[in-house]
Design an enzyme around this catalytic site. Structure first.
Site, PDB file in Angstrom:
ATOM      1  N   HIS A  42       0.859  -1.175   0.000  1.00 41.52           N
ATOM      2  CA  HIS A  42       0.000   0.000   0.000  1.00 41.52           C
ATOM      3  C   HIS A  42       0.899   1.231   0.000  1.00 41.52           C
ATOM      4  O   HIS A  42       1.992   1.233   0.566  1.00 41.52           O
ATOM      5  CB  HIS A  42      -0.877  -0.028   1.260  1.00 41.52           C
ATOM      6  CG  HIS A  42      -1.925   1.031   1.327  1.00 41.52           C
ATOM      7  ND1 HIS A  42      -1.631   2.350   1.617  1.00 41.52           N
ATOM      8  CD2 HIS A  42      -3.270   0.982   1.187  1.00 41.52           C
ATOM      9  CE1 HIS A  42      -2.743   3.058   1.651  1.00 41.52           C
ATOM     10  NE2 HIS A  42      -3.758   2.258   1.386  1.00 41.52           N
ATOM     11  N   ASP A  54       2.509  -2.895   9.233  1.00 48.38           N
ATOM     12  CA  ASP A  54       1.298  -2.137   8.929  1.00 48.38           C
ATOM     13  C   ASP A  54       0.123  -3.089   9.141  1.00 48.38           C
ATOM     14  O   ASP A  54      -0.147  -3.965   8.319  1.00 48.38           O
ATOM     15  CB  ASP A  54       1.346  -1.642   7.483  1.00 48.38           C
ATOM     16  CG  ASP A  54       0.058  -0.975   7.029  1.00 48.38           C
ATOM     17  OD1 ASP A  54      -0.929  -0.980   7.791  1.00 48.38           O
ATOM     18  OD2 ASP A  54       0.027  -0.461   5.894  1.00 48.38           O
ATOM     19  N   GLN A  78      -5.209  -3.459   8.124  1.00 50.52           N
ATOM     20  CA  GLN A  78      -6.270  -4.367   7.689  1.00 50.52           C
ATOM     21  C   GLN A  78      -6.350  -5.636   8.531  1.00 50.52           C
ATOM     22  O   GLN A  78      -7.177  -6.504   8.260  1.00 50.52           O
ATOM     23  CB  GLN A  78      -6.062  -4.740   6.218  1.00 50.52           C
ATOM     24  CG  GLN A  78      -6.153  -3.574   5.243  1.00 50.52           C
ATOM     25  CD  GLN A  78      -7.531  -2.939   5.196  1.00 50.52           C
ATOM     26  OE1 GLN A  78      -8.500  -3.483   5.701  1.00 50.52           O
ATOM     27  NE2 GLN A  78      -7.623  -1.772   4.575  1.00 50.52           N
ATOM     28  N   LYS A 108     -10.286   2.000  10.568  1.00 50.26           N
ATOM     29  CA  LYS A 108     -10.369   0.614  10.096  1.00 50.26           C
ATOM     30  C   LYS A 108     -10.920  -0.324  11.174  1.00 50.26           C
ATOM     31  O   LYS A 108     -11.279  -1.465  10.880  1.00 50.26           O
ATOM     32  CB  LYS A 108      -8.990   0.099   9.671  1.00 50.26           C
ATOM     33  CG  LYS A 108      -8.239   0.976   8.683  1.00 50.26           C
ATOM     34  CD  LYS A 108      -8.831   0.939   7.300  1.00 50.26           C
ATOM     35  CE  LYS A 108      -7.893   1.647   6.312  1.00 50.26           C
ATOM     36  NZ  LYS A 108      -8.491   1.782   4.972  1.00 50.26           N
ATOM     37  N   CYS A 150      -4.992   2.553  -3.570  1.00 51.11           N
ATOM     38  CA  CYS A 150      -3.694   3.066  -3.111  1.00 51.11           C
ATOM     39  C   CYS A 150      -2.635   1.963  -3.107  1.00 51.11           C
ATOM     40  O   CYS A 150      -1.767   1.911  -2.227  1.00 51.11           O
ATOM     41  CB  CYS A 150      -3.802   3.681  -1.720  1.00 51.11           C
ATOM     42  SG  CYS A 150      -4.783   5.184  -1.677  1.00 51.11           S
TER      43      CYS A 150
END
Length: 409
Positions: A130, A203, A206, A229, A370
């Site tokens: 991303h 990261d 998600q 999120k 993205c």
């Protein structure tokens, strides 16, 4: 036309929403329905709706909202306590170490930009990330990009080869793809980085709404995610990790709150989270993340995982019955996935598909998410369509999506 639900496909049992979310009863305009239809929100990976429990907690905090850290008034003391308690809630939520620093930021992108300002050396990163976990590193001029391979095992081998080739300070990876939902083995990646003297940043934007995470047991050095999120859409993010780099780096922002003592000629900066949180912080955003963390732990990640599994298997089975639909995968062995799926529809642009679904009261995402290099690598430089689920999603929502896609045949 025969609806997809009449196709000879074996689907998992139906499921209801796992937890109440704000807006679950919203109706939207839809073709053929003068009174509108219930909105099927299948765009959780972009911004999840607020959990009702989060909205309730926020309402209580609003009634007592005041300045933080430097106020002597009662409400200022209450608000400061809420804000600082939110740090501890987040630390517990992600299984942080006792001495980890918890910095509140604007979002995941902001967290990674902060991380990029503190890393004392090269950063190894995959080519399929991303943009939030790609552009901050490439902008430093110290990014070493590794080409992903057709399997996760081969990709990890390529990362290890790069780390072994020359010293690096950090390996930065995305835990779960925002395009395909595929999950990388975090403990293996952490071990790989540490074997070669590097730290690892994950990261988890998600991942944390779908899976339990433990910074300490996985061996993660830094972890970042966004409130929006995880059902706390009030404009805050988090960076959790080891304090030494954070304390030795210049403040991310210069201003009040980060400074301990100021003269015209000099300034002494705070250590800890305050060093990188100049200005009045987003208190309600932090409180909302903490409320979401509490509620997700109450619901239980075992239950969330089972709910996700039913929905994603139902979707996969339905998509497999539609010959004009092409699911996207980054890895041949990427079997572990969170509830995210991207696909294209033969003969239709992603925007046309999304508009068709919208006319049926179904919200999805279309475009490049993205993640332009990944979409190009998968052979879809013009983008795709993404459906993503959460605790408010039902099997009826998935079936509505499949039926609407069948109409496009």
């Amino acid at each position: 036309m025969t609806a997809v639900l009449d196709a000879p496909v074996c689907r998992p049992a139906s499921v209801l929403a796992l937890a109440p979310v704000v807006g679950a009863d919203v109706t939207v305009p839809a073709t053929g329905h003068s009174g509108g239809v219930a909105y099927a929100n299948l765009d959780y990976a972009a911004s999840a709706p607020a959990l009702t429990a989060v909205a309730d907690r926020l309402a209580g905090a609003l009634a007592e909202y005041a300045s933080v850290h430097r106020g002597a008034g009662h409400l200022s003391q209450v608000t400061t306590a809420r804000y600082e308690q939110a740090r501890e809630t987040v630390r517990t939520f992600v299984g942080g170490r006792a001495d980890d620093t918890v910095v509140f930021t604007r979002n995941t992108t902001d967290s990674i930009n902060l991380a990029a300002s503190i890393v004392p050396g090269d950063v190894v990163v995959l080519d399929i990330e991303h943009h939030a976990n790609l552009l901050p590193w490439t902008r430093t001029g110290r990014a070493r990009i590794v080409e992903s391979q057709s399997t996760i095992d081969a990709t990890l081998a390529a990362l290890e080869d790069e780390l072994a080739s020359a010293p690096a300070a950090l390996l930065a990876v995305t835990a779960a793809s925002n395009v395909t939902g595929e999950v990388l083995p975090l403990a293996r990646l952490a071990g790989l980085a540490h074997r070669h003297g590097a730290r690892i940043l994950v990261d988890a934007a998600q991942l944390v709404a779908h899976r339990g995470v433990s910074i300490a047991s996985f061996g993660i050095d830094y972890l970042v995610f966004s409130g929006h999120k995880v059902y706390a859409p009030f404009g805050a993010g988090v960076l959790v990790g080891r304090p030494d780099w954070l304390d030795s780096a210049p403040p991310y922002l210069a201003g009040g709150g980060a400074s301990a003592d100021v003269s015209i000629d000099d300034v002494a900066w705070h250590a800890g989270a305050a060093r990188h949180e100049a200005g009045s912080p987003n208190v309600l955003g932090a409180v909302s993340i903490a409320a979401a963390a509490d509620e997700l732990r109450r619901v239980g990640f075992e239950n969330i995982g089972a709910h996700d599994d039913v929905l994603i298997r139902r979707l996969d089975a339905g998509l497999a019955a539609l010959p004009h639909v092409r699911p996207l995968r980054a890895f041949d062995d990427g079997l572990d996935r969170v509830a995210i799926a991207s696909f294209t529809v033969v003969g239709h642009t992603p925007r046309a598909v999304a508009e068709h679904l919208s006319s049926r009261g179904i919200g999805v995402r279309d475009g490049k998410f993205c993640a332009h290099p990944l979409l190009a690598k998968l052979g879809h430089p013009d983008g795709a369509v993404r459906a993503s689920f959460g605790v408010g999603t039902t099997s009826d929502d998935v079936d509505r999506l499949l039926n609407a896609l069948a109409e496009l045949a």
